[in-house]
Structures are given as C-alpha cells and as structure tokens.
Design a protein around this motif. Structure first.
Motif, mmCIF file in Angstrom:
data_model
loop_
_atom_site.group_PDB
_atom_site.id
_atom_site.type_symbol
_atom_site.label_atom_id
_atom_site.label_comp_id
_atom_site.label_asym_id
_atom_site.label_seq_id
_atom_site.Cartn_x
_atom_site.Cartn_y
_atom_site.Cartn_z
ATOM 1 N N THR A 8 3.838 7.412 11.630
ATOM 2 C CA THR A 8 3.076 8.459 11.178
ATOM 3 C C THR A 8 2.070 8.310 9.962
ATOM 4 O O THR A 8 1.475 9.302 9.455
ATOM 5 N N ARG A 9 2.466 7.258 9.340
ATOM 6 C CA ARG A 9 1.565 7.043 8.054
ATOM 7 C C ARG A 9 0.195 6.175 8.347
ATOM 8 O O ARG A 9 -0.453 5.930 7.377
ATOM 9 N N LEU A 10 -0.052 6.063 9.579
ATOM 10 C CA LEU A 10 -1.244 5.435 10.081
ATOM 11 C C LEU A 10 -2.526 5.890 9.528
ATOM 12 O O LEU A 10 -3.153 5.068 8.669
ATOM 13 N N GLU A 11 -2.720 7.234 9.390
ATOM 14 C CA GLU A 11 -3.962 8.059 8.775
ATOM 15 C C GLU A 11 -3.858 8.351 7.504
ATOM 16 O O GLU A 11 -4.700 9.018 6.729
ATOM 17 N N GLU A 12 -2.567 8.372 6.747
ATOM 18 C CA GLU A 12 -2.194 8.778 5.476
ATOM 19 C C GLU A 12 -2.876 7.675 4.317
ATOM 20 O O GLU A 12 -3.102 6.461 4.728
ATOM 21 N N PRO A 13 -3.408 8.219 3.331
ATOM 22 C CA PRO A 13 -4.004 7.307 2.382
ATOM 23 C C PRO A 13 -2.816 6.280 1.849
ATOM 24 O O PRO A 13 -1.656 6.646 1.782
ATOM 25 N N TYR A 14 -3.312 5.182 1.734
ATOM 26 C CA TYR A 14 -2.540 3.776 1.557
ATOM 27 C C TYR A 14 -1.345 3.630 2.326
ATOM 28 O O TYR A 14 -0.552 2.693 2.341
ATOM 29 N N GLY A 15 -1.454 4.271 3.798
ATOM 30 C CA GLY A 15 -0.454 4.123 4.431
ATOM 31 C C GLY A 15 -0.408 2.493 5.356
ATOM 32 O O GLY A 15 0.637 1.962 5.404
ATOM 33 N N SER A 16 -1.709 2.338 5.482
ATOM 34 C CA SER A 16 -1.745 1.037 6.289
ATOM 35 C C SER A 16 -2.742 0.051 5.466
ATOM 36 O O SER A 16 -3.614 0.579 4.726
ATOM 37 N N ILE A 17 -2.744 -1.329 5.613
ATOM 38 C CA ILE A 17 -3.196 -2.178 4.803
ATOM 39 C C ILE A 17 -4.099 -3.085 5.840
ATOM 40 O O ILE A 17 -3.793 -3.617 6.748
ATOM 41 N N PHE A 18 -5.578 -3.269 5.663
ATOM 42 C CA PHE A 18 -6.440 -4.307 6.066
ATOM 43 C C PHE A 18 -6.288 -5.720 4.970
ATOM 44 O O PHE A 18 -6.556 -5.222 3.903
ATOM 45 N N LEU A 19 -6.233 -6.734 5.812
ATOM 46 C CA LEU A 19 -6.326 -7.847 4.843
ATOM 47 C C LEU A 19 -7.061 -9.032 5.827
ATOM 48 O O LEU A 19 -7.057 -9.233 6.837
ATOM 49 N N SER A 20 -8.055 -9.613 5.005
ATOM 50 C CA SER A 20 -9.075 -10.803 5.386
ATOM 51 C C SER A 20 -8.724 -11.911 4.588
ATOM 52 O O SER A 20 -8.807 -11.671 3.162
ATOM 53 N N ILE A 21 -8.586 -13.084 5.236
ATOM 54 C CA ILE A 21 -8.615 -14.066 4.365
ATOM 55 C C ILE A 21 -9.561 -15.267 4.951
ATOM 56 O O ILE A 21 -9.429 -16.033 5.506
#
Length: 478
Positions: free
Chosen positions: A302-315
């Motif tokens: 349920t946190r998918l679309e919440e602010p700060y719920g999901s994190i994108f990371l690129s290395i």
C-alpha cells in the motif's frame, strides 16, 4: 524558464527526422539516436532488480526468456497468466514496432499505415482505451504478482497498473527486452550532449541560459518567444517541451486557457516531485554482483504510491567504472516527494528535513541491500523538490501528469498540436506520456506534424481538420 527551442531552423528538420529514423524498427529511439551520432553505449543485462514486500525479489533480465523464467519461478501457479499478460504487451509492442511511427495527427500517414498494416492499426485502436491493470486482472489472480506489475508500471508512470495505459505499459515493458537499457559511456548527461551535437551537425543552433518568460502571440498565433533578458526571437513555428501547466499557465500570461487544455487539467493532475540523494561510497560496500538499477518497497504494498514509500536506486559505476575514482561507486537515490510537503519551511528547517529524510532512506537501503552503507559514504548531496523545480524548470518540480482517477487508457492524453496556431508541445504531458521512450516518441511525432504543416511532407487541410475534430471528441470520452 529554460526551454530547448529550435527556432528558425525548420529547414533542417528533415535531416533531424532522418537522424531519429528507425533502422530496424526498434522503438528504443534514444539508443538509435546515440548510435547515429557515434555515441558508445554499454548494454545493461538487468533492467531493474526489484526488492519487494514479503521478501519478493525479481530481476527483470534483458533477455525476455530469462525474465519469464525468473517470474514463473516465483509464481509457478500463475505461469499461464504471466505468459498471456506479457503476450498482450508484446502484441502492442510488435504492432508499434512494425509501423513507421509518425504523427497520429497526420491523416495521410494514418490512412497509409492502415492500408499497409490494418491488423496492427486495429490492435492499437483496441488497446487505446484500456489500462494495464485491467488486462493483468483478466489472467492473473495472485495479489503479490498483481502488485509486482503495479510496481513495474509505477516506475514508468508514478501510478499503479490500473491507472497506467496499456499502450504505454506494453511499449516500455517489452522494449526493456527488445532494445534493452543501454547506458552511454561517460554518463547519462552524454545523451543530451550527443543529441545536441547531432542537431548542431545538422545545421541547428541551440541557445543555452536562454530563460524563456513569454510566448509571443500575434492575432492569436504563436510567432516567437521573449527571454528574461528582453531579447525576442521570432519563428514560423514554436515548440515547447515545458509541461502543459507551464506552457499555458506561465508562458502564455493573461491568455484564456484553450478548451482542450481545460479538459486535460480536469483529467490529469501533477505527479509528485522527488527527493534526490547523490552519494560517493567505498566500493567494497557493494557485493561484486550488484546490479545497476534497483527498486525497493520493503514494507507494505500500500505504500507504493505514498511519498517516500518506494526507493529508486541507480549505480552507474557498476556499468561504467570511469565515472568515479578507483575504489569508489556512485549511488543516485530517488523517492517521490511532493513540493506541498515542504511549503512554509524556513531555510534552516528545509535543510534539516532534507537530512532527516535522507538519513532514513539511506538507513533503509543499508538494512535491506548494503550493510555498512552509512559508514562507507565519502560524499553526499541531498536535493529536495524545490531544487528539482529550479534545475528542471518544471511546475512544482513535477515528474509529469498522472490521471485524477482511473483513465480510459490514453484517450485523454493530448497530442502535439494545441489550440493556439503555430504552437506545438512535446514531452511527458503529450501522447503517449511519461518515460524516455514515450517522450522520444512524442518528439518524433511532433517533428513529422510540423514537417507536414510547413510543407516538407504531404498535407490535406480538409482531412487534417476532420481528424483533429475526431481526436478532440475522443479525448472528451476520457
């Protein structure tokens, strides 16, 4: 407002179109454009590595067969549904991939494509009003698998699959296997640099630090732009890659909003901005088999679309080690953050909030992915939505538009022409929407529409008027 404008350069537009033309039908326009200007790229074997609730780990491999094997190993009871859902995605992709993609606002082109490829055109028409979530639910029942598809769509559109148009989903999800992710040597900044060099080589001129404050109208027609330093430039055609909100709310000051733009803003709202963390870390904190791109949602679906719920990371240094000193890696971390969350804060409180959220985000990455991450940091910068608004010159630093509620596919998305003669729009608030592939497609479509309007390609004013009325009516159904 900084906007990339090509003014008075339309005589070279045909050459630009050829630069972006398809050599093999591949929808991955950026990769093909980079190849056209001689830019070396590094293929990424993994599109995204997902870290999801219930300890669900899914790697989206570049090779489609490997991805399907991966996903069916996690959900063996849904193998048939997986094949059917992604099979429908491939129907869309293959239909688009077989067509000579030009402007959908050009009736002569549309009729020609229909007579040559009727099945493909009918396929796209069938999926135009549909969303990915509805198609997925026809074949799949497992809630965790449906939530994974939500996460896939969220990366593209910042909304779940039920609100992501099926055409957009099919285009992006399949291209990650057909064309794949190809990282430009020297960093993603090389994309803009190389494309700019290519345009200049074709005879164009690009003005930097040219802050456009107004679009100039003459008897209702767009004829030029005014810069913040008072300079004015005039041209037969004006193209804006600002958002529709910026174009019609800021650059056309005092002008009444065209009816089509009113309808667009009734159907779509502004997607949130981002909080961005850029770090340099000691290389030994990353396992040797670490993938370049990660998406993490560790707690609740349920946190998918919440602010700060999901994190994108690129290395990026996983693919191109030349981007950092020896023994170091670069991490670029993003999480959604609406500008409204930051209003009214003093500069001191704003900085404190940035650091507090960044500390929490880094802690989550340390717990799930990279133990010892915090102690390995040698450099860190944190940018909030205000900085995104400043650097990107986008209203509220937004990512793009998102539907207010469940849309009817792409029916509500405007194309490149506008209600103002001589003014065209490109970018993520035009058909087919957000994402690198979709935005590049928007640019190619606009180039062909302009080419027809200035006489470089065949045009039928009567058919044009009829088609534009039809498209306008279709958008009212969204």
């Amino acid at each position: 407002m900084d906007i990339l404008l090509m003014l008075g350069l339309l005589s070279c537009l045909d050459s630009v179109i050829r630069l972006l033309s398809f050599s093999s039908g591949n929808l991955n326009l950026i990769t093909q454009a980079l190849a056209a200007v001689g830019r070396e790229v590094i293929p990424d074997p993994t599109t995204v590595h997902f870290h999801l609730p219930n300890k669900l780990l899914v790697i989206v491999h570049r090779e489609y067969s490997e991805f399907i094997a991966e996903l069916t190993s996690k959900f063996p009871h849904e193998k048939e549904g997986i094949l059917k859902f992604y099979g429908e995605c491939w129907k869309i992709f293959n239909a688009l991939n077989s067509l000579q993609l030009k402007s959908l606002e050009e009736p002569i082109y549309l009729f020609g494509q229909f007579f040559r490829k009727p099945l493909e055109c009918l396929t796209l028409a069938y999926y135009l009003p549909q969303n990915a979530g509805d198609i997925a639910r026809k074949y799949i029942k497992d809630p965790n698998l449906l939530s994974f598809i939500d996460a896939e769509c969220f990366i593209v559109s910042t909304v779940n699959a039920l609100r992501t148009p099926m055409i957009n989903a099919g285009m992006v999800l399949c291209d990650s296997h057909f064309g794949g992710i190809n990282y430009p040597v020297g960093g993603v900044g090389g994309i803009a640099t190389s494309l700019a060099e290519g345009l200049i080589d074709q005879g164009s001129e690009i003005l930097y630090k040219a802050n456009v404050t107004n679009i100039i109208l003459d008897q209702g027609k767009a004829v030029g732009v005014k810069l913040s330093d008072g300079r004015e430039f005039f041209a037969q055609t004006i193209i804006s890659n600002a958002t529709r909100w910026d174009t019609f709310g800021k650059l056309l000051k005092g002008e009444s909003l065209p009816k089509e733009e009113e309808n667009f803003q009734k159907v779509y709202v502004k997607a949130p901005s981002f909080l961005s963390i850029r770090m340099g870390v000691k290389a030994d904190v990353l396992p040797p088999d670490t993938d370049c791109h990660h998406f993490m949602l560790e707690d609740e679906w349920t946190r998918l679309e919440e602010p700060y719920g999901s994190i994108f990371l690129s290395i990026p240094t996983v693919l191109d080690s030349s981007l950092a000193p020896k023994g170091r890696h670069i991490l670029h971390i993003l999480t959604t953050s609406p500008l409204e969350d930051w209003k009214g804060l003093s500069p001191k409180d704003y900085e404190a909030k940035k650091e507090l959220i960044a500390e929490e985000i880094i802690g989550r990455l340390e717990k799930i992915l990279f133990p010892g991450l915090k102690s390995s940091i040698v450099f860190k910068e944190v940018y909030g939505p205000q900085r995104h608004r400043q650097f990107l010159a986008r209203d509220m630093g937004i990512y793009g538009p998102m539907p207010r509620q469940i849309p009817k596919g792409l029916l509500g998305m405007p194309f490149n022409t506008t209600g103002i003669s001589g003014l065209y729009c490109v970018g993520d608030s035009c058909f087919p929407g957000q994402g690198v592939i979709a935005v590049a497609f928007s640019g190619v479509m606009c180039a062909h529409r302009v080419a027809a309007d200035i006489g470089l390609e065949k045009k039928s004013p009567i058919l044009d008027a009829a088609l534009l009325r039809l498209l306008g009516w279709l958008r009212t159904l969204a």
